[in-house]
Design an enzyme around this catalytic site. Structure first.
Site, short mmCIF file in Angstrom:
data_model
loop_
_atom_site.label_atom_id
_atom_site.label_comp_id
_atom_site.label_asym_id
_atom_site.label_seq_id
_atom_site.Cartn_x
_atom_site.Cartn_y
_atom_site.Cartn_z
N GLU A 280 7.68 -50.52 -28.53
CA GLU A 280 6.67 -51.36 -27.88
C GLU A 280 5.31 -50.66 -27.96
O GLU A 280 5.00 -49.84 -27.09
CB GLU A 280 7.04 -51.59 -26.41
CG GLU A 280 8.35 -52.33 -26.22
CD GLU A 280 8.33 -53.18 -24.95
OE1 GLU A 280 8.78 -54.32 -25.03
OE2 GLU A 280 7.84 -52.71 -23.91
N SER B 177 3.76 -58.78 -27.22
CA SER B 177 3.22 -60.11 -27.59
C SER B 177 4.11 -60.87 -28.57
O SER B 177 3.61 -61.54 -29.48
CB SER B 177 1.79 -59.98 -28.12
OG SER B 177 0.94 -59.48 -27.10
N GLU C 222 4.87 -49.43 -18.96
CA GLU C 222 4.25 -49.66 -17.65
C GLU C 222 4.77 -48.64 -16.63
O GLU C 222 4.04 -48.23 -15.73
CB GLU C 222 4.53 -51.10 -17.19
CG GLU C 222 3.64 -52.07 -17.97
CD GLU C 222 4.24 -53.45 -18.17
OE1 GLU C 222 5.19 -53.82 -17.47
OE2 GLU C 222 3.74 -54.16 -19.07
N HIS D 292 9.91 -47.94 -19.93
CA HIS D 292 8.90 -48.92 -20.34
C HIS D 292 7.51 -48.30 -20.17
O HIS D 292 7.27 -47.53 -19.24
CB HIS D 292 9.04 -50.18 -19.48
CG HIS D 292 8.22 -51.31 -20.00
ND1 HIS D 292 6.87 -51.42 -19.76
CD2 HIS D 292 8.55 -52.36 -20.79
CE1 HIS D 292 6.40 -52.50 -20.38
NE2 HIS D 292 7.40 -53.09 -21.01
N LYS E 9 9.53 -58.46 -15.82
CA LYS E 9 8.60 -57.62 -15.05
C LYS E 9 8.64 -58.06 -13.58
O LYS E 9 9.71 -58.43 -13.10
CB LYS E 9 7.20 -57.66 -15.68
CG LYS E 9 7.28 -57.34 -17.18
CD LYS E 9 5.97 -57.08 -17.84
CE LYS E 9 6.22 -56.74 -19.32
NZ LYS E 9 5.00 -56.39 -20.03
N ASN F 159 12.11 -59.43 -20.57
CA ASN F 159 11.74 -58.54 -19.47
C ASN F 159 10.80 -59.33 -18.56
O ASN F 159 9.66 -59.57 -18.92
CB ASN F 159 11.04 -57.29 -20.05
CG ASN F 159 10.45 -56.41 -18.96
OD1 ASN F 159 10.71 -56.61 -17.78
ND2 ASN F 159 9.67 -55.42 -19.37
N GLY G 202 1.16 -57.55 -23.67
CA GLY G 202 0.37 -58.42 -22.80
C GLY G 202 -1.03 -58.68 -23.30
O GLY G 202 -1.87 -59.20 -22.57
#
Ligand code: 13P
Length: 252
Positions: free
Chosen positions: A168, A214, A98, A96, A12, A10, A174
């Site tokens: 996730e 991660s 985010e 996701h 992003k 991904n 991250g």
């Protein structure tokens, strides 16, 4: 049941077009021989076409990071699932964290986007995962279970084997703080048993469940050794060809 592993990147909102195309060309050269696992990259939607072009006749597939839930209409700025599918992409990441955090995504809109994917022949990669606060409050399985049930509402059992789920944990994205293989496996097994409850054993044994958060060259091997981890959804470490190649070539 043997599930074919999937390693997905991904990207992003990273990379310029020339860099994206170069990356695709180099990745194809490096992993062209890989057959026992699927490889996917999900660039920003404006690069799907050039990246797909660079990956023609290679084993690397291309997907989107999101789709809108209507097929067409007056929805300024949105991109629909049929539009993404018509480019030649085969997958779309849905829900996701985010998007949940910054774009007001809810389980209901996740479900609408998921149904749009199924209508247009895109394989949805549905993301679920708890926040740090939810984990510390002991609510991980409740949160993941309800995200799954609401996110997968209306999906017919016939369509379900084609779904991909990504676990996730938000606290691992991250942050460099990966879930231990044991923690990830516990939630993956719970996801599979939840899928059994919704769709039955045949379906849940077929659905691939990816881990994301991660994932790096130095932890992929032990993550992939877990019984219910069928692949990875990789953020930061998918932006660099060498580290993504090492993750694709995990040992196991
Ligand atoms: P990182 O691998 O950078 O933690 O990102 C994970 C992710 O969000 C993949 O979708």
């Amino acid at each position: 049941m043997k599930r074919k592993p999937l390693i997905a990147g991904n990207w992003k909102m990273f990379k310029a077009e020339a860099e994206a195309v170069l990356f695709a060309e180099e990745l194809a050269l490096r992993v062209g021989d890989v057959q026992d696992r699927e490889i996917l990259v999900c660039p920003p939607s404006v690069y799907i076409y050039p990246v797909l072009h660079a990956l023609t006749n290679t084993p690397v597939m291309v997907g989107a990071q999101n789709v809108f839930w209507e097929d067409q209409g007056a929805f300024t700025g949105e991109v629909s699932a049929p539009m993404i599918r018509s480019l030649g992409a085969r997958h779309a990441i849905i829900g996701h964290s985010e998007r949940r955090q910054y774009f007001a995504e809810t389980d209901e809109t996740v479900n609408r986007r998921l149904m749009a994917c199924l209508r247009s022949g895109l394989t949805p990669i549905v993301c679920v995962g708890e926040s740090l606060q939810e984990r510390e409050a002991g609510r991980t399985l409740d949160v993941v279970g309800s995200q799954l049930k609401a996110g997968l509402a209306h999906v017919k059992a016939d369509d379900a084997p084609g779904l991909i789920i990504a676990y996730e944990p938000v606290w691992a994205i991250g942050t460099g703080r990966t879930a231990t293989p044991g923690i990830a496996q516990e939630v993956h097994a719970f996801i599979r048993s939840t899928l059994t409850g919704i769709f039955g054993t045949g379906v849940s044994a077929a659905v691939r469940i990816l881990y994301g958060g991660s994932v790096k060259p130095d932890n992929i091997d032990e993550l992939m050794a877990q019984a219910d981890i069928d692949g990875a959804l990789v953020g930061g470490a998918s932006l660099e060809v060498a580290s993504f190649e090492r993750i694709i070539r995990y040992k196991g």
